[in-house]
Scaffold this motif. Structure first.
Motif, PDB file in Angstrom:
ATOM      1  N   PRO A   1       0.805  -1.230   0.000  1.00  0.00           N
ATOM      2  CA  PRO A   1       0.000   0.000   0.000  1.00  0.00           C
ATOM      3  C   PRO A   1       0.833   1.272   0.000  1.00  0.00           C
ATOM      4  N   LEU A   2       2.059   1.216   0.549  1.00  0.00           N
ATOM      5  CA  LEU A   2       2.919   2.401   0.551  1.00  0.00           C
ATOM      6  C   LEU A   2       3.275   2.804  -0.873  1.00  0.00           C
ATOM      7  N   ILE A   3       3.493   1.815  -1.729  1.00  0.00           N
ATOM      8  CA  ILE A   3       3.797   2.096  -3.132  1.00  0.00           C
ATOM      9  C   ILE A   3       2.534   2.491  -3.885  1.00  0.00           C
ATOM     10  N   ALA A   4       1.438   1.781  -3.626  1.00  0.00           N
ATOM     11  CA  ALA A   4       0.188   2.041  -4.350  1.00  0.00           C
ATOM     12  C   ALA A   4      -0.343   3.449  -4.082  1.00  0.00           C
ATOM     13  N   ARG A   5      -0.114   3.963  -2.883  1.00  0.00           N
ATOM     14  CA  ARG A   5      -0.584   5.320  -2.566  1.00  0.00           C
ATOM     15  C   ARG A   5       0.249   6.386  -3.260  1.00  0.00           C
ATOM     16  N   LYS A   6       1.467   6.032  -3.639  1.00  0.00           N
ATOM     17  CA  LYS A   6       2.396   7.020  -4.182  1.00  0.00           C
ATOM     18  C   LYS A   6       2.370   7.097  -5.703  1.00  0.00           C
ATOM     19  N   PHE A   7       2.009   5.985  -6.367  1.00  0.00           N
ATOM     20  CA  PHE A   7       2.120   5.934  -7.819  1.00  0.00           C
ATOM     21  C   PHE A   7       0.781   5.661  -8.489  1.00  0.00           C
ATOM     22  N   ARG A   8       0.697   6.079  -9.754  1.00  0.00           N
ATOM     23  CA  ARG A   8      -0.507   5.837 -10.571  1.00  0.00           C
ATOM     24  C   ARG A   8      -0.362   4.574 -11.403  1.00  0.00           C
ATOM     25  N   PHE A   9       0.801   3.936 -11.337  1.00  0.00           N
ATOM     26  CA  PHE A   9       1.131   2.752 -12.136  1.00  0.00           C
ATOM     27  C   PHE A   9       1.000   3.077 -13.619  1.00  0.00           C
ATOM     28  N   HIS A  10       1.551   4.225 -13.957  1.00  0.00           N
ATOM     29  CA  HIS A  10       1.599   4.705 -15.336  1.00  0.00           C
ATOM     30  C   HIS A  10       3.037   4.524 -15.837  1.00  0.00           C
ATOM     31  N   PRO A  11       3.233   4.289 -17.150  1.00  0.00           N
ATOM     32  CA  PRO A  11       4.591   4.128 -17.677  1.00  0.00           C
ATOM     33  C   PRO A  11       5.544   5.257 -17.292  1.00  0.00           C
ATOM     34  N   ASP A  12       5.018   6.446 -17.105  1.00  0.00           N
ATOM     35  CA  ASP A  12       5.869   7.569 -16.711  1.00  0.00           C
ATOM     36  C   ASP A  12       6.469   7.376 -15.313  1.00  0.00           C
ATOM     37  N   ASP A  13       5.863   6.483 -14.527  1.00  0.00           N
ATOM     38  CA  ASP A  13       6.333   6.236 -13.167  1.00  0.00           C
ATOM     39  C   ASP A  13       7.418   5.167 -13.115  1.00  0.00           C
ATOM     40  N   ARG A  14       7.819   4.636 -14.263  1.00  0.00           N
ATOM     41  CA  ARG A  14       8.666   3.441 -14.294  1.00  0.00           C
ATOM     42  C   ARG A  14       9.961   3.597 -13.485  1.00  0.00           C
ATOM     43  N   ILE A  15      10.668   4.688 -13.673  1.00  0.00           N
ATOM     44  CA  ILE A  15      11.962   4.859 -12.997  1.00  0.00           C
ATOM     45  C   ILE A  15      11.781   4.978 -11.486  1.00  0.00           C
ATOM     46  N   ALA A  16      10.853   5.823 -11.070  1.00  0.00           N
ATOM     47  CA  ALA A  16      10.605   5.990  -9.637  1.00  0.00           C
ATOM     48  C   ALA A  16      10.054   4.702  -9.029  1.00  0.00           C
ATOM     49  N   LEU A  17       9.239   3.994  -9.797  1.00  0.00           N
ATOM     50  CA  LEU A  17       8.664   2.735  -9.316  1.00  0.00           C
ATOM     51  C   LEU A  17       9.761   1.686  -9.120  1.00  0.00           C
ATOM     52  N   ARG A  18      10.716   1.665 -10.038  1.00  0.00           N
ATOM     53  CA  ARG A  18      11.857   0.746  -9.918  1.00  0.00           C
ATOM     54  C   ARG A  18      12.610   0.991  -8.617  1.00  0.00           C
ATOM     55  N   THR A  19      12.845   2.261  -8.300  1.00  0.00           N
ATOM     56  CA  THR A  19      13.563   2.603  -7.076  1.00  0.00           C
ATOM     57  C   THR A  19      12.770   2.220  -5.839  1.00  0.00           C
ATOM     58  N   ALA A  20      11.458   2.469  -5.865  1.00  0.00           N
ATOM     59  CA  ALA A  20      10.608   2.151  -4.713  1.00  0.00           C
ATOM     60  C   ALA A  20      10.567   0.647  -4.457  1.00  0.00           C
ATOM     61  N   ILE A  21      10.451  -0.153  -5.518  1.00  0.00           N
ATOM     62  CA  ILE A  21      10.433  -1.612  -5.369  1.00  0.00           C
ATOM     63  C   ILE A  21      11.752  -2.101  -4.779  1.00  0.00           C
ATOM     64  N   ALA A  22      12.855  -1.589  -5.311  1.00  0.00           N
ATOM     65  CA  ALA A  22      14.169  -1.996  -4.809  1.00  0.00           C
ATOM     66  C   ALA A  22      14.363  -1.619  -3.348  1.00  0.00           C
ATOM     67  N   ASP A  23      13.917  -0.427  -2.969  1.00  0.00           N
ATOM     68  CA  ASP A  23      14.039   0.011  -1.577  1.00  0.00           C
ATOM     69  C   ASP A  23      13.228  -0.892  -0.633  1.00  0.00           C
ATOM     70  N   CYS A  24      11.997  -1.205  -1.028  1.00  0.00           N
ATOM     71  CA  CYS A  24      11.146  -2.060  -0.200  1.00  0.00           C
ATOM     72  C   CYS A  24      11.739  -3.462  -0.073  1.00  0.00           C
ATOM     73  N   ALA A  25      12.214  -4.022  -1.180  1.00  0.00           N
ATOM     74  CA  ALA A  25      12.795  -5.364  -1.153  1.00  0.00           C
ATOM     75  C   ALA A  25      14.044  -5.397  -0.281  1.00  0.00           C
ATOM     76  N   ARG A  26      14.842  -4.352  -0.334  1.00  0.00           N
ATOM     77  CA  ARG A  26      16.068  -4.304   0.462  1.00  0.00           C
ATOM     78  C   ARG A  26      15.744  -4.215   1.951  1.00  0.00           C
ATOM     79  N   LEU A  27      14.734  -3.449   2.311  1.00  0.00           N
ATOM     80  CA  LEU A  27      14.352  -3.311   3.715  1.00  0.00           C
ATOM     81  C   LEU A  27      13.782  -4.616   4.274  1.00  0.00           C
ATOM     82  N   ILE A  28      13.001  -5.328   3.432  1.00  0.00           N
ATOM     83  CA  ILE A  28      12.405  -6.583   3.870  1.00  0.00           C
ATOM     84  C   ILE A  28      13.490  -7.649   4.020  1.00  0.00           C
TER      85      ILE A  28
END
Length: 224
Positions: free
Chosen positions: A197-224
């Motif tokens: 939900p932290l990612i879903a609240r921040k992004f529209r899941f639009h192609p323009d979000d790809r770079i920022a979305l990549r960083t957010a996924i990597a950050d979450c995976a690293r923390l977990i």
């Protein structure tokens, strides 16, 4: 992509439809009398046997035996390097997306292995020159392909799209987590579902979000 996947989806859709139909007609069938009741009971027996047969067929013949092998924790990196990566990914998607979706909604749904494999292949092709973009691209394609769908006779709840997006997000994060073979995927999935939900609240899941979305996924995976 394995030609078996559409058949697996067909068998599971048939099984789900039969189950939903039996549940739907049960309150009415109690009022039936005589021959009509006998016909309904006979159809119910046939449906039960067919349901069991299609379930065994879908699992025993078509499943990739190594996909859910105990002690094997799949990551996107491993799947991308595997010769049967799309098929293994599709089988993982069927199990994990169904479990993840239940964290966010009680709405009955179906997960298409065919569409899951297609999105995996498409994301691989789109990121062939830069694999660091693979997780974000895969998440965007899962979301746009509607890999999660309503089960037969299910009534739209209005939450399905958002719940599906959360399930996709948790699934991709899970596959990006570096973990040892002894770790429990169920516990990790719970953490990924808490994070989605932290990612879903921040992004529209639009192609323009790809770079920022990549960083957010990597950050979450690293923390977990």
């Amino acid at each position: 992509m394995s030609g078996m996947l559409p058949l697996k989806d067909l068998l599971r859709g048939l099984r789900s439809g039969m189950t939903a139909g039996r549940v739907a007609i049960d309150p009415l069938s109690r009022e039936f009398r005589g021959p009509l009741r006998d016909v309904v009971d006979g159809l119910d027996v046939i449906a039960t046997r067919l349901e069991a047969t299609t379930s065994r067929l879908a699992h025993s013949i078509f499943d990739e035996s190594e996909a859910l092998h105990e002690g094997h924790s799949w990551t996107l990196h491993a799947l991308a390097a595997h010769p049967n990566g799309p098929s293994v990914f599709a089988q993982l998607a069927y199990g994990v997306l169904g479990a993840a979706y239940m964290r966010f909604s009680e709405q009955p749904i179906l997960v298409s292995e065919t569409l899951a494999a297609q999105t995996f292949q498409s994301a691989m092709q789109a990121t062939r020159l830069n694999r660091t973009e693979f997780p974000a691209e895969l998440l965007l394609q899962l979301n746009s392909a509607n890999v999660i769908r309503y089960a037969p006779f299910a009534l739209p709840s209005g939450q399905t799209d958002q719940s599906a997006t959360l399930a996709y997000t948790a699934f991709v994060i899970l596959l990006c987590v570096d973990r040892d073979p002894d770790s429990q995927d169920t516990d990790l999935l719970d953490l990924c579902c808490d994070t989605a939900p932290l990612i879903a609240r921040k992004f529209r899941f639009h192609p323009d979000d790809r770079i920022a979305l990549r960083t957010a996924i990597a950050d979450c995976a690293r923390l977990i």
